[in-house]
Design an enzyme around this catalytic site. Sequence first.
Site, PDB file in Angstrom:
ATOM      1  N   HIS A  34       0.656  -1.323  -0.010  1.00 48.55           N
ATOM      2  CA  HIS A  34      -0.043  -0.035   0.037  1.00 48.55           C
ATOM      3  C   HIS A  34       0.814   1.077  -0.042  1.00 48.55           C
ATOM      4  O   HIS A  34       0.562   2.236  -0.483  1.00 48.55           O
ATOM      5  CB  HIS A  34      -0.890   0.066   1.342  1.00 48.55           C
ATOM      6  CG  HIS A  34      -2.004   0.901   1.227  1.00 48.55           C
ATOM      7  ND1 HIS A  34      -2.885   1.502   0.294  1.00 48.55           N
ATOM      8  CD2 HIS A  34      -1.832   1.977   2.009  1.00 48.55           C
ATOM      9  CE1 HIS A  34      -3.790   2.589   0.634  1.00 48.55           C
ATOM     10  NE2 HIS A  34      -3.196   3.052   1.685  1.00 48.55           N
ATOM     11  N   HIS A  89     -10.116   3.491  -0.914  1.00 43.38           N
ATOM     12  CA  HIS A  89     -10.269   2.979   0.502  1.00 43.38           C
ATOM     13  C   HIS A  89     -11.139   1.729   0.238  1.00 43.38           C
ATOM     14  O   HIS A  89     -12.345   1.591   0.816  1.00 43.38           O
ATOM     15  CB  HIS A  89     -11.073   3.901   1.111  1.00 43.38           C
ATOM     16  CG  HIS A  89     -10.338   4.292   2.604  1.00 43.38           C
ATOM     17  ND1 HIS A  89     -11.068   4.581   3.659  1.00 43.38           N
ATOM     18  CD2 HIS A  89      -9.056   4.399   2.625  1.00 43.38           C
ATOM     19  CE1 HIS A  89     -10.132   5.102   4.535  1.00 43.38           C
ATOM     20  NE2 HIS A  89      -8.895   4.635   3.943  1.00 43.38           N
TER      21      HIS A  89
END
Length: 740
Positions: A34, A89
């Site tokens: 990430h 998200h």
Amino acid sequence: MSLADPDRKLVVEELGREPTAAEAALFENLWSEHCAYRSSRPLLSAFESEGEQVVVGPGDDAAVVALPGENADDDGDGTTYITMGIESHNHPSYVDPFDGAATGVGGIVRDTLSMGAYPIALADSLYFGEFDREHSKYLFEGVVEGISHYGNCIGVPTVAGSVDFHPDYEGNPLVNVACVGLTNEERLVTAEAQEPGNKLVLVGNATGRDGLGGASFASEDLAEDAETEDRPAVQVGDPYAEKLLIEANEVLVDEGLIESARDLGAAGLGGASSELVAKGGLGAHIELDRVHQREPNMSALEILLAESQERMCYEVEPENVDRVEEVAEKFDLGCSVIGEVTDGNYVCTFEGSEAQRASDDSSGDGAEPRERETVVDVDAYFLGEGAPMNELESEEPDQPPTDLPEVDLVEAFETIVSSPNTASKRWVYRQYDHEVGVRTSVGPGDDAAIIAVREAEQGLAISSGAAPNWTSIAPYAGARAIALENATNIAAKGAIPLAAVDCLNGGNPEKPDVYGGFEGIVDGLAEMCETLSTPVVGGNVSLYNDSVAGPIPPTPTLAMVGTKDGYDAPPLSVAPEGTLLLVGDLGLASEPQLGGSEYLARFDGSDRFPALPEEPAAVVETLASVANDDATLAVHDVSHGGLAVALAEMVTGDAGLEVSIPGAGDDPAGALFHEQPGRALVQTRSPDAVREAFDGVAPVHELGSATADGRLSIAVGDRTIATDAAAIADRRATIERELQ
């Protein structure tokens, strides 16, 4: 959270010792997929990110682009800049759709603030499993509610975006949110620390334990029990605090109190502060116990890595610290001077260990002063950039065979028009306040939104989305088509593409076929954006979107902006006069090209993906020019659902269309439903002028004319589809009808 053995070995070699628990956790988060892009960074050099309009490219919290032409703000200061950013998200929105989506909005808005910009528009691109699944509806409703709640509360309009349903998102939805901000060269701030001795000041909400390990969580496949077991990794948002932070940030920037800034997102304070100083080739000394906290007895690791929302880290000159504290107090925000910039390592200290703290708490008055413990002492650059890149195998996906269904044309039309993917998204955008800020000239529901940038007397067109039906069968060609599709949306409003940001979503890259598909969308998107002379100035990568249901389709969300003089644009809906033209191919090739179409998705078929126009940049430029012509009455991009859906979307109760598709008798389904991008419907008083404009660029076909009765008649060979605006509106209300 645990540091993988190969990574731990590298850390030990660099440090010359075993890492502390806080260091190990910090490396584990900042070296995660990430944060470090370990599987994707080697591919991202394919993107062209430079151009005379690009002020700040990839690598900062948001990109900064100068609007074209000579312009300055109302005070006469500097060239007007916009900021662009996009984030995902995805995993948090599966575990907790409301808070996951809401905090996604909050995070991308703070990325905008950290550049010294004021947020003026949001765009959301959302992807869920099949609409008829109850779990998909639950996620869909929760995500939209979270976005609308947060965006409406902070006063930033959500003006553009997309919603797609596809069975392969069932176990892992995607929530991609983009934000556009406004600033100028006098106000610009970056995330690069400037000077040793400057103070690091944390402003915003108090730090709690929410969101611990969020970066790690986002870098793993979703497990079957993720909705319960991973709930602590999801942040909880407070939009009212974010609104105060937005206004406080404006004062701090206006008064020139900020030297650099970074919002606290992935990996919390540890991620933001270490990245800030690393970009400046510097270090920091941070006293973690100085951080204002909302929960008792927090450990050093929790303070360092919690992803509590609505927090900013500022670099401030010592003489300006008191004024920053005054501004924070005025807006009822917490404020802590947590340390300073140094020319050494990134060092975090803490007043005593957890055991000492517990002992002190129980011993009452007279306890001995606790010792200050060094919990982190590493080189900031190594922490941020030292992660090794992954070497992964890839396989190109197989091309689908041609398997075309035989379906009654009227049945097909009615089915495609009412499909959740092509139906009206009014249920979504009516929940968003898209008028707040009084800049919205064209709102959601059109090909692209237009925001009035009065400071530069320009309209800013915004389009955002992807097409999972396209990229699931043809990652490379589908991604090229997505870039052209967004550019065509912008051109339909009379704007020329200026820049783009991307959110590249993929499954588990350790699977060769998944990684091959991801490579395809990167290369396809990069190639078409370069062809369109549209630099990709920033973005986000989200991998490991995989679950027990399997990997998601490779999904390259693109948020693109374009500019035009003034704020007006031709409408999507037709007027009760004028000639209707199709710019682009009719779709009557010797071999069908229905691949990726909603038609084949609904009726269980497969085919090759359609070829793109030979001169896409010329098509876009010419379409923008035609859209701005005084003789043009309406313009509408032809995309998902093909010509059938585009025609249906243009009629209203006041104006209809009577059209005939020439030469479509042998392949009526191909003519109506193929989805080649780069096509548009143009209603004009001067058809000859449109033909002349597109001469040598794209074919132009006359389809028919407008009527004043609100009816739609489409003649295809010996068949005629006859309906009216009211019936179409009723069919297109699929989502609204199901969820009310």
